[in-house]
Scaffold this active site. Structure first.
Site, PDB file in Angstrom:
ATOM      1  N   ASP A 182      -8.303  14.867   0.389  1.00  0.00           N
ATOM      2  CA  ASP A 182      -8.380  13.771  -0.558  1.00  0.00           C
ATOM      3  C   ASP A 182      -8.237  14.291  -1.995  1.00  0.00           C
ATOM      4  O   ASP A 182      -7.534  13.709  -2.822  1.00  0.00           O
ATOM      5  CB  ASP A 182      -9.745  13.086  -0.345  1.00  0.00           C
ATOM      6  N   LYS A 232      -5.317  13.593  -4.831  1.00  0.00           N
ATOM      7  CA  LYS A 232      -5.601  13.172  -6.207  1.00  0.00           C
ATOM      8  C   LYS A 232      -4.933  14.107  -7.207  1.00  0.00           C
ATOM      9  O   LYS A 232      -4.377  13.667  -8.216  1.00  0.00           O
ATOM     10  CB  LYS A 232      -7.110  13.141  -6.448  1.00  0.00           C
TER      11      LYS A 232
END
Ligand code: ASP
Ligand code: MG
Length: 814
Positions: A660, A664
């Site tokens: 994740d 980002k």
């Protein structure tokens, strides 16, 4: 042409009759007629009815012949000959020798008859002469449809349509219907002549210039059709004449009563009589009228019918120049009222004793008044009007209208008796400048924006709960309406809007199963100027729809990270499609929830700064874990603790994998202008390989296996007076860039070392922020801040969209 609602497809619609009317310019030459055939193939069922105007300007030519005949002009015979040749050309270009032969023979006979009438009694046969235009046009299209597509036949409206000529061409519905029904044939497509009919004695009449639209709506009333489409050469009804008002918007949906008022006040597409039959008392249902362009059939036109509140807010502005105002005491009498029915007088006010007369009836009316020996006062005037549902009852609208027209010093203001228009009577013609000013003042050039919210989980719920207040707070959201709610399997879509205050309950009560194809079809045909999909799903599958959204010009705001972190070719395709169609794509909340890191990077790039390095702690979960971990309790205990508090994903390995954070970092690096893919960012998975693929339960049972690693890392760092943090870092290098996500040792005074647990931190080094980097820090997760961040994107999107105007392509009218 009727819109498909993905969740409420009306079965009945599929079997009802539709009327399609093709105007003169849509049938002007063989290329046009071929285009019409394509539309017929796509949109007409066998029991639909087609109504046609004369080809191109044939009616004008017939009028011209009539004048030549009256003047005994020698040019008559060559003019007849060239009319014949133009028809022959169409027949030859479209039909085979075999199917063309009967038409050529019939044309020969018609031309003989026409010549005879013109030379002998043109006055007596005017209407018969004019009828040839529509007869030829119907015959040709029908033969062409039979040859290319499906069996077809023609109906000559003089065989069924009985109208009372003296009274605005009023239709004798019952008698007409009986005769009409007898003419219908099964399993064949009917092509019916527009413009013509007969009086009660059976003599040919016409319905007035541009009367074929009226023919089409009469046919709809007789056939109990549900939809009438006027295929013309403009793609809809606009908030003002787009040829002179560049900010005019297409009115996608227009309430019947408002459309009627627009027609009465001179809208070039809607003629005054056209809408009359649609409210014919005997109709058991409402007929919807569509206006679409035969030159761009894929463009959604305007729909006129009965709609809810949103469509009722549409406003438009129209002008009528070169009028006469006739005032007289006599006009207050009942006698005058009856007498005036015979003229198409557009504005009458019996109480005040005046009428407003259009150019083409001026002579008639003034002659009549003169012969009746009545004292009148005649003043040349013009009108400018604002038209909208119940507009005259809205005090603020009237005040606005008065202010906008003030400079023209209106003689008086009139409000129509149905309250759907307010009109200023002007001494001089309404200039283009004034029309634009009034349009701007009345409509504020506001655009209607539809909102579809996908994902009704945690964030979706908070987003919706904030929506009512947001909508009423922001000026730029004044015309933004919630029109769709999409869950993972069910959807609620309403063209007329969904009350945002009741969104959840309405969804629970009324949502239906939906499939992607029907949803996409609706999204391609929605009745809003702009449509925004707010994607609050975490779904990769939903992000695959973005390409189609952008291709349809739909805007996307989302917290969904998948599309923005797709691999380079796919991501670039999304960007280029969005830029081609003008779609906006905002994802402020894809990184750091509501923290304005995406804005900051965008802004730096836009301002000309160059980003050199982006680093920080991008995961609230990992921030909490490493801020809290001091080896006093095992890492696994802390992890389970975090899980119990809802600070991790249900499967904590999703957080620990670093995936994740990697996504980002990719999103931010792209915003800073770098081209890279996920695979270009190295990532340290904090879960040892042995635990990566087992079930969640097994993982939780074995997660003590993580402890040694973290204990070691912690004590190694501590020995050097440092701490451990899970850090993302993208840095520009002389060779390109270096991007990695890993557990790092940091000095205790480092900016990332002492955060409030859960906080995110973003550090941006750039040409301008060099020695002292830009830092954005704060909660990087949470329902309120995320939903708030999405609302922030929504406001910016609506502000941008409100400023947009679409160029309109106009060919002529009809
Ligand atoms: N052909 C007729 C006209 O030109 C009727 C129509 O086009 O609607 O006025
Ligand atoms: Mg026409």
């Amino acid at each position: 042409m009727s819109r498909v609602n993905p969740v409420h497809t009306e079965q009945a619609n599929a079997i009802s009759t539709n009327v399609h009317k093709f105007g003169g310019s849509s049938l002007a030459d063989s290329a046009c007629i071929k285009r019409v055939l394509t539309i017929v193939r796509r949109h007409c069922k066998k029991d639909d009815l087609i109504v046609v105007s004369a080809n191109g300007d044939t009616t004008d030519t017939l009028f011209a012949l009539f004048e030549l005949a009256e003047a005994h002009d020698e040019a008559l015979s060559s003019a007849i000959e060239s009319l014949k040749l133009s028809q022959l050309k169409l027949i030859r270009e479209l039909l085979s020798i075999e199917s063309g032969q009967p038409l050529i023979e019939a044309l020969d006979a018609d031309i003989k008859q026409l010549t005879f009438w013109l030379l002998n009694q043109p006055q007596q046969f005017t209407n018969q002469i004019l009828a040839f235009g529509e007869v030829w046009s119907a015959r040709l299209l029908s033969a062409y449809i039979s040859q290319e597509y499906t069996a077809s036949y023609t109906i000559d409206a003089r065989d069924y349509l009985i109208v009372d000529d003296a009274k605005h061409c009023q239709v004798q519905y019952e008698a007409s219907q009986q005769q009409f029904n007898q003419l219908l044939e099964d399993q064949k497509l009917a092509v019916i002549t527009g413009y013509i009919g007969k009086d009660s004695k059976g003599e040919a009449i016409t319905l007035g210039r541009n009367g074929s639209d009226y023919s089409a709506t009469i046919v709809a009333a007789l056939a109990q059709a549900k939809n009438v489409t006027l295929w013309t050469d403009v793609d809809g009804i606009y908030s003002a004449d787009p040829r002179v008002v560049p900010n005019a918007r297409k009115l996608h949906r227009l309430p019947n009563e408002v459309a009627k008022e627009l027609g009465r006040l001179g809208n070039p597409v809607l003629h005054a009589k056209t809408l009359k039959p649609l409210s014919f008392e005997q109709l058991p249902h409402t007929v919807h009228l569509h206006v679409a362009s035969s030159f761009a059939p894929e463009v959604l036109g305007s729909e006129i019918g009965s709609f809810g509140e949103i469509a009722k807010q549409e406003l438009s502005v129209t002008r009528l120049n070169d009028l006469l105002l006739i005032e007289s005491e006599f006009l207050k009498t009942e006698q005058a009222k009856i007498a005036f029915e015979q003229f198409s007088v557009e504005q009458i006010d019996h109480e005040l004793g005046f009428v407003v007369v259009q150019q083409h009836t001026q002579q008639q009316v003034t002659d009549w008044l003169a012969s009746s020996n009545v004292q009148v006062r005649v003043t040349p005037i013009a009108l400018v009007a604002a038209v909208g549902h119940n507009i005259a009852q809205q005090g603020n609208m009237f005040a606005r209208f008065k202010r906008a027209t003030k400079s023209a010093k209106p003689l008086r203001f009139i409000q129509s008796s149905n309250n759907h228009s307010i009109i200023a009577v002007l001494k001089e013609n309404c200039t283009i400048e004034l029309l634009n000013r009034v349009h701007h003042a009345m409509t504020k050039d506001a655009r209607h924006i539809g909102l579809v919210v996908a994902g009704l989980g945690n964030i979706g719920e908070v987003f919706l709960s904030m929506l009512p207040e947001q909508l009423s707070r922001h000026h730029s959201l004044e015309n933004t309406y919630l029109v769709g709610l999409l869950g993972s399997k069910k959807a609620l879509i309403r063209d007329d809007g969904i009350n945002p205050a009741l969104a959840k309950a309405l969804y629970e009560q009324h949502a239906n199963d939906y499939d992607k194809a029907a949803l996409m079809e609706w999204l391609g045909n929605h009745p809003y100027d702009e449509l925004i999909v707010v994607d609050l799903t975490p779904s990769e599958e939903f992000s695959d729809y973005y390409q189609e959204f952008f291709a349809k010009g739909i805007h996307v705001i989302g917290a969904n990270k998948w599309a923005a972190s797709a691999d380079t070719p796919q991501y670039n395709r999304l960007l280029s499609t969005a830029s081609e169609t003008g779609s906006l794509w905002y994802g402020n909340t894809t990184v750091g929830a509501g923290l304005p890191v995406n804005y900051a990077l965008n802004d730096l790039a836009r301002s000309g700064d160059k980003v050199i390095e982006i680093s920080g702690i991008f995961s609230g979960t990992l921030s909490w874990l490493f801020e809290s971990y001091d080896a006093s309790v095992p890492f696994s205990t802390l992890l389970k603790d975090a899980r119990n508090q809802g600070l991790t994903e249900p499967d904590p390995r999703e957080d620990l994998s670093g995936k994740d954070v990697q996504r980002k970092l990719l999103i931010l690096a792209r915003l800073a202008g770098f081209e890279l893919s996920l695979s270009d960012i190295s990532v340290q998975n904090l879960v040892p390989e042995a635990l990566q693929t087992i079930s969640i339960d097994e993982f939780l049972a074995r997660c003590e296996e993580l402890d040694d690693y973290f204990e070691q890392a912690f004590s190694d760092a501590k020995a050097q007076n440092q701490c451990i943090r899970y850090v993302a870092k993208f840095a520009k290098t002389s060779a390109g860039y270096k991007a990695e996500v890993c557990l790092a040792q940091l000095g205790l005074s480092h900016a990332f070392a002492s955060l409030t647990p859960c906080d995110n931190i973003f550090q941006i080094k750039s040409q301008w922020y060099h020695d002292n980097p830009l830092i954005i820090r704060g909660p990087g997760a949470g329902r309120e801040v995320t939903a708030g961040g999405v609302h922030s994107d929504l406001v910016v999107a609506c502000q941008t969209l409100n400023k947009k105007s679409k160029p309109v392509e106009i060919r002529g009218i009809n």
